[in-house]
Design a protein around this motif. Structure first.
Motif, PDB file in Angstrom:
ATOM      1  N   THR A 174       0.909  -1.256  -0.007  1.00 24.38           N
ATOM      2  CA  THR A 174       0.028  -0.034  -0.054  1.00 24.38           C
ATOM      3  C   THR A 174       0.773   1.253  -0.178  1.00 24.38           C
ATOM      4  OG1 THR A 174      -0.059  -0.405   2.343  1.00 24.38           O
ATOM      5  CG2 THR A 174      -2.107  -0.974   1.221  1.00 24.38           C
ATOM      6  N   GLU A 177       1.994   1.989  -3.635  1.00 24.47           N
ATOM      7  CA  GLU A 177       0.949   2.033  -4.237  1.00 24.47           C
ATOM      8  C   GLU A 177       0.703   3.852  -3.891  1.00 24.47           C
ATOM      9  OE1 GLU A 177      -1.683  -1.729  -4.778  1.00 24.47           O
ATOM     10  OE2 GLU A 177      -2.227  -0.434  -3.239  1.00 24.47           O
ATOM     11  N   ASN A 182       5.283   1.212  -9.547  1.00 23.90           N
ATOM     12  CA  ASN A 182       4.573  -0.125  -9.931  1.00 23.90           C
ATOM     13  C   ASN A 182       4.821  -0.867  -8.850  1.00 23.90           C
ATOM     14  OD1 ASN A 182       6.909  -0.850 -11.357  1.00 23.90           O
ATOM     15  ND2 ASN A 182       6.277   1.118 -12.264  1.00 23.90           N
TER      16      ASN A 182
END
Ligand code: 8LH
Length: 465
Positions: A174, A177, A182
């Motif tokens: 997370t 992200e 990526n």
């Protein structure tokens, strides 16, 4: 002094924010401010978090009422140190009495976004309920820490840790992200997966990699078998949590030498997610900095739970400053470390754990009046020529005496190992300062960890195992 960036409780971060690309800091003020000023802001926050927990959780209300204190009393850190610690046993009990998440959970079930848990195979597991809003805040906090490690938007982050109950992998994912990286959520633990990881790493050439340190060493061994040099993966940063290793000098060196990447140690506990709040940075790559405006870290005397002075050893006690679903307020870790306050080359004004977290108090081996950390055995063996890369520590009681047997892999054929055995045995003994029986076994015969290693077999009846 400029205001601390986005400093509010409950926290909510601008999801579009990214720092100036040339800045080593995500939040320059919060990271480099005068620590005394930051501590003053944290003290106010501690009171706010306690007020929130007192109003929303029966667990904390009962606990603090019994101790005769209330949030308004917390007007100094000395007062905060009187707040009784939370233990894992209390959390298990709370979950048994108030299933499934315990009465220290402060949000409604409908607000829960993820459920994780302890992955032990014995005893009742503890469930971690993470709120939707907390998940976002966790991602933001850990993206900030990844930025500090030198990970940047557009970088590929390879996550090679278990994707199930374990929070480490999900937390890394997370965060990456949120940082607009990526992510390759590769996972770990399934049959044949390590060889596949080697091939994926060689093909994708990620910038960053996350795993446990034992697993990185296992991966290096498998790469060698596959005739691929891990340096060809082109990794820039490897960050590790879950167990000691990245701050154990010879383990760290072995990873750096195999992969040619910067090794970063991080991690507290799953309950404390954002668990990267103790983490090294690109500019201060050794040890771990304590990001005190994300989680309040204290290093305490394990008996009194009062903080020990900088320079001393103790056990970490953690307090969330931003979590609202299951806020932990003075969670006792049962780990061991040493903290210092010095000028960090990266310019962050946080205290530091120069040797990382060495291990758990329960895992320390007490033998004939001496204490031995299992990581010291690891640290020594990795410096020995012809060491096969894995070992076991067996602790046994013979009569009234405790005995420690170290069984280590050797790359030499059986019959040519007498010099290896005698010199390693005596070297280990003088390194540890306790008597050790040393044995060798063939290389590649002891089990490799896919997750956290468990090298100690304690056969003594009176121990907790
Ligand atoms: C460590 C370290 C470290 C954790 N150095 N010991 O990985 C972070 C979180 C998700 C995690 O592992 O949580 P979990 O499974 O609750 O285990 C926590 C324990 O793991 C902690 O108390 C330590 O004993 C150990 N640990 N990171 C040394 N960087």
């Amino acid at each position: 002094m400029a205001a601390m960036e986005e400093w509010a409780f409950p926290a909510r971060y601008d999801q579009d924010y990214l720092p100036d690309p040339d800045s080593p800091y995500w939040f320059p003020v919060r990271e480099t401010m005068d620590p005394a000023e930051r501590d003053a802001a944290v003290l106010v926050r501690l009171r706010e978090v306690m007020e929130y927990a007192y109003a929303n959780s029966g667990f904390y209300r009962t606990k603090w009422d019994a101790a005769g204190l209330e949030p308004a009393d917390i007007t100094s850190f000395e007062a905060f140190e009187q707040v009784p610690v939370v233990t894992k046993a209390e959390m298990r009990e709370s979950q048994a009495n108030h299933p499934p998440f315990g009465d220290y959970t402060c949000v409604d079930r409908s607000e829960i976004h993820h459920i994780h848990g302890t992955s032990g195979t014995t005893g009742a597991p503890t469930a971690f309920a993470l709120g939707r809003r907390d998940w976002e805040v966790i991602a933001d906090n850990q993206a900030r820490i990844l930025w500090g490690m030198g990970v940047r938007p557009g970088d590929t982050v390879f996550v090679a840790a278990l994707f199930s109950l374990y929070l480490g992998s999900w937390g890394a994912m997370t965060a990456a992200e949120r940082l607009r990286c990526n992510v390759l959520p590769f996972g770990a633990g399934a049959q044949g997966m390590t060889a596949r990881a080697v091939n994926w790493l060689a093909r994708i050439r990620p910038a960053a990699f996350y795993a446990t340190p034992s697993y990185a060493l296992r991966l290096a061994e498998v790469a060698e078998k596959e005739k691929i040099d891990p340096r060809e993966f082109g990794l820039k940063v490897m960050f590790f949590s879950g167990e000691p290793g990245a701050s154990v000098p010879s383990v760290r060196r072995a990873i750096e030498d195999s992969f040619g990447a910067t090794v970063i140690d991080c991690g507290t506990m799953a309950e404390m997610t954002p668990f990267m709040s103790a983490s090294a940075t690109a500019g201060t790559p050794d040890g771990m900095l304590l990001w005190q405006d994300i989680v309040w870290h204290e290093v305490c005397d394990p008996e009194t739970f009062r903080t020990v002075p900088y320079g001393s050893e103790g056990t970490p006690v953690y307090t969330h400053l931003e979590r609202t679903s299951q806020p932990m307020i003075r969670l006792a870790s049962n780990d061991l470390t040493r903290w210092v306050m010095e000028d960090n080359p990266c310019g962050r004004t946080y205290p530091k754990l120069p040797d990382g977290v060495y291990g758990r108090i329960d895992d320390m081996i007490h033998i004939r009046g001496e204490n031995v950390y299992p990581t010291e055995v690891d640290n020594y063996l990795r410096t020995v020529e012809n060491y096969g890369g894995e070992h076991q520590i067996i602790v046994r009681r013979t009569g009234s005496m405790d005995e420690m047997i170290v069984r280590a892999e050797c790359t030499l054929p059986d019959g040519q190992r007498s010099e290896f055995e005698s010199s390693t045995g005596s070297g280990l003994q003088s390194f540890l300062g306790v008597r050790v029986t040393f044995e060798s076994v063939d290389a590649q015969t002891l089990e490799r960890a896919e997750h956290k290693s468990r090298r100690v077999v304690d056969e003594r009846e009176h121990t907790r195992r």
